[in-house]
Design an enzyme around this catalytic site. Structure first.
Site, mmCIF file in Angstrom:
data_model
loop_
_atom_site.group_PDB
_atom_site.id
_atom_site.type_symbol
_atom_site.label_atom_id
_atom_site.label_comp_id
_atom_site.label_asym_id
_atom_site.label_seq_id
_atom_site.Cartn_x
_atom_site.Cartn_y
_atom_site.Cartn_z
ATOM 1 N N ASP A 49 -14.299 17.242 18.267
ATOM 2 C CA ASP A 49 -13.793 16.106 19.047
ATOM 3 C C ASP A 49 -12.428 15.627 18.558
ATOM 4 O O ASP A 49 -11.574 15.227 19.358
ATOM 5 C CB ASP A 49 -14.786 14.939 19.008
ATOM 6 C CG ASP A 49 -15.904 15.105 20.037
ATOM 7 O OD1 ASP A 49 -16.083 16.233 20.544
ATOM 8 O OD2 ASP A 49 -16.596 14.111 20.318
ATOM 9 N N ASN A 92 -15.717 17.953 25.519
ATOM 10 C CA ASN A 92 -16.727 16.952 25.869
ATOM 11 C C ASN A 92 -16.523 15.704 25.016
ATOM 12 O O ASN A 92 -17.472 15.034 24.630
ATOM 13 C CB ASN A 92 -18.136 17.521 25.665
ATOM 14 C CG ASN A 92 -19.194 16.713 26.425
ATOM 15 O OD1 ASN A 92 -18.870 15.826 27.217
ATOM 16 N ND2 ASN A 92 -20.454 16.999 26.177
ATOM 17 N N ASP A 322 -26.111 5.335 19.248
ATOM 18 C CA ASP A 322 -26.142 6.691 18.695
ATOM 19 C C ASP A 322 -27.177 6.811 17.581
ATOM 20 O O ASP A 322 -27.986 7.740 17.568
ATOM 21 C CB ASP A 322 -24.753 7.090 18.175
ATOM 22 C CG ASP A 322 -23.779 7.373 19.312
ATOM 23 O OD1 ASP A 322 -24.243 7.573 20.454
ATOM 24 O OD2 ASP A 322 -22.567 7.391 19.069
ATOM 25 N N GLU A 350 -23.624 13.149 25.885
ATOM 26 C CA GLU A 350 -23.416 14.604 25.918
ATOM 27 C C GLU A 350 -24.468 15.315 26.761
ATOM 28 O O GLU A 350 -24.218 16.370 27.339
ATOM 29 C CB GLU A 350 -23.406 15.159 24.489
ATOM 30 C CG GLU A 350 -22.109 14.920 23.735
ATOM 31 C CD GLU A 350 -21.935 13.524 23.160
ATOM 32 O OE1 GLU A 350 -21.030 13.350 22.332
ATOM 33 O OE2 GLU A 350 -22.692 12.601 23.533
ATOM 34 N N HIS A 398 -24.741 17.601 19.790
ATOM 35 C CA HIS A 398 -24.755 17.586 18.329
ATOM 36 C C HIS A 398 -25.834 16.677 17.757
ATOM 37 O O HIS A 398 -26.495 17.026 16.769
ATOM 38 C CB HIS A 398 -23.376 17.153 17.807
ATOM 39 C CG HIS A 398 -22.906 15.824 18.320
ATOM 40 N ND1 HIS A 398 -22.352 14.852 17.514
ATOM 41 C CD2 HIS A 398 -22.895 15.271 19.571
ATOM 42 C CE1 HIS A 398 -22.017 13.798 18.227
ATOM 43 N NE2 HIS A 398 -22.338 14.036 19.479
ATOM 44 N N ARG A 399 -26.056 15.524 18.389
ATOM 45 C CA ARG A 399 -27.026 14.582 17.822
ATOM 46 C C ARG A 399 -28.471 15.066 18.000
ATOM 47 O O ARG A 399 -29.327 14.767 17.168
ATOM 48 C CB ARG A 399 -26.839 13.188 18.410
ATOM 49 C CG ARG A 399 -25.462 12.622 18.109
ATOM 50 C CD ARG A 399 -25.412 11.127 17.961
ATOM 51 N NE ARG A 399 -24.034 10.709 17.759
ATOM 52 C CZ ARG A 399 -23.375 10.798 16.612
ATOM 53 N NH1 ARG A 399 -23.987 11.274 15.538
ATOM 54 N NH2 ARG A 399 -22.122 10.421 16.517
ATOM 55 N N LYS A 424 -19.292 19.519 16.890
ATOM 56 C CA LYS A 424 -18.637 18.430 17.634
ATOM 57 C C LYS A 424 -18.207 17.301 16.702
ATOM 58 O O LYS A 424 -17.133 16.724 16.868
ATOM 59 C CB LYS A 424 -19.589 17.916 18.718
ATOM 60 C CG LYS A 424 -18.973 16.913 19.682
ATOM 61 C CD LYS A 424 -19.976 16.551 20.748
ATOM 62 C CE LYS A 424 -19.504 15.738 21.895
ATOM 63 N NZ LYS A 424 -18.314 14.981 21.885
#
Length: 438
Positions: A49, A92, A322, A350, A398-399, A424
């Site tokens: 990112d 993204n 998040d 995402e 990614h999370r 990311k």
């Protein structure tokens, strides 16, 4: 790597130096680019990112030089990008797409902004509507309300209060706050319509703007007043700025300290952090985790509940959207249900994170209820833990990959698909994870 096999693990202990915050890194890169003077950014996140943002700024004619030890030197342009037309691909990265849209709309140039397929499903209408109020000319290329977009040269004039919705993404307000000082001949008032979600991310924006010389007044919770510019150059470099560790990334290791007995210490965030996601530690404490903290560290040492388990909680996640994902996984190791409320923003991240989280939690045996803006998780009962042959899908998110690594503390090994999606924000995540688990 199409997949990795991890676990089962029973213990986590050690310390982790966190990568730089994504939210701070991309804001600081753009503010440094718009400033007069040269800014040396330290502990800048090196991940997909932030590379997207760096490459976009280089394409716009700026000198952005990466040095050793996560240092990046940005030569500011004084508010006017040297190149007045371009076709920018932003992957993204919402923290690049939204603020760059607003900054470019102030430039009087012609630009096209696009990204990966998922970015073209992530809304941008509220920001575009806000920018059109001040005369920006922005056109949707495919679907109304979504990238790709074309930004056309326009005469920006602010004649009235600028209004923006706050209930889909705080990044729309962040983008306006950072861009409008460039054209503020008089003070500019921005008013938020409806609820403002993720308020701590706005606080990050305001604190960083102040470091670059622009102080925004907040007369009430819904209003922001940008000062009139006193010269052609608005932002001024602070010379150097150190980026804190990423508080969202800290959540995985803090949770490990609870479910794996600990102690696990994260270095780079603590009591002095400007990031809202440090409040994840407070949520973990509500579940019964032993937490201690200093100025720039937080440590978790197991659980204080008599049964040695976390306990389920009901919590409003408006301010930690998040990090709340990590709570959903921690609830696999809790007694009683955990209900996460006010997480509608998960739907436009995402991936649709509510749907994805529900689907993958069910794969390991959890009982899950999902709604438009909430999720309820009940841990698998003894003997009902599963290890799906097809693995845990990560949805190029990614999370999802980082969260589900914690599920390897169940009784079974776990296969995680597409682990490389962590690039990311945290390319070395699984290497760091492996250092503290056994």
């Amino acid at each position: 790597m199409p997949s990795i096999q991890i676990g089962p693990f029973t213990r986590a202990q050690g310390s982790i130096v966190l990568p730089g915050s994504k939210s701070i890194s991309n804001r600081a890169l753009l503010l440094a680019a718009l400033s007069t003077g040269t800014t040396t950014l330290k502990n800048l996140l090196d991940a997909d990112d932030t590379q997207v943002m760096r490459n976009a700024l280089r394409q716009l004619g700026l000198s952005v030089i990466d040095q050793a030890d996560k240092v990046c030197v940005v030569q500011g342009c004084g508010g006017k990008f040297p190149i007045q037309e371009g076709d920018l691909f932003l992957g993204n990265a919402g923290t690049a797409m939204r603020p760059l849209t607003a900054a470019l709309a102030m430039q009087g140039g012609n630009y096209r902004l696009s990204g990966v397929a998922r970015m073209h499903e992530r809304p941008i209408r509220d920001l575009v509507d806000g920018l059109r109020q001040v005369g920006a000319k922005i056109e949707y290329e495919l679907e109304e309300g979504y990238p790709p977009i074309q930004i056309l040269a326009a005469d920006i004039q602010i004649k009235d209060v600028v209004k923006v919705r706050g209930d889909v993404s705080s990044q729309f307000l962040t983008a306006l706050l950072m861009a409008l000082p460039l054209v503020a001949k008089d003070p500019v008032r921005i008013e938020v319509i409806g609820e403002l979600i993720s308020r701590p991310y706005i606080d990050i924006t305001l604190k960083l703007m102040a470091r670059f010389g622009v102080t925004v007044a907040c007369p009430d919770a819904q209003s922001f007043v940008i000062p009139a510019k006193t010269s052609d150059t608005v932002y001024k470099s602070p010379g150097q700025l150190s980026v804190e560790g990423d508080a969202s990334s800290a959540s995985y290791f803090l949770a490990l300290g609870a479910i794996g007995a600990g102690p696990v210490r994260v270095l780079g965030v603590g009591n002095d952090s400007i990031q809202g996601d440090v409040a994840f530690a407070d949520a973990l404490a509500l579940m019964g985790a032993n937490i201690s903290a200093g100025e720039d560290w937080i440590e978790v040492s197991g659980v204080k509940n008599a049964n040695g388990k976390l306990k389920g909680i009901t919590i409003d996640c408006t301010e930690i959207p998040d990090a709340a994902m990590t709570l959903a996984i921690a609830s696999l190791f809790a007694e009683g249900p955990t209900r996460l409320n006010n997480i509608a923003s998960w739907r436009v991240k995402e991936t649709d994170r509510i749907a994805a989280m529900a689907a993958e939690l069910k794969k390991v045996g959890a009982v899950v209820e999902e709604g438009a803006d909430y999720i309820v998780v009940n841990a698998p009962s003894q003997g009902n833990w599963k290890s799906p042959n097809e693995g845990i899908d990560t949805y190029d998110d990614h999370r999802m990959a980082m969260c589900f690594s914690l599920a390897a503390f169940g009784p079974n090994a776990l296969k995680i698909n597409d682990p490389n999606c962590v690039a990311k924000t945290f390319p070395t995540y699984f290497a760091e994870f492996s250092k503290v688990v056994s």
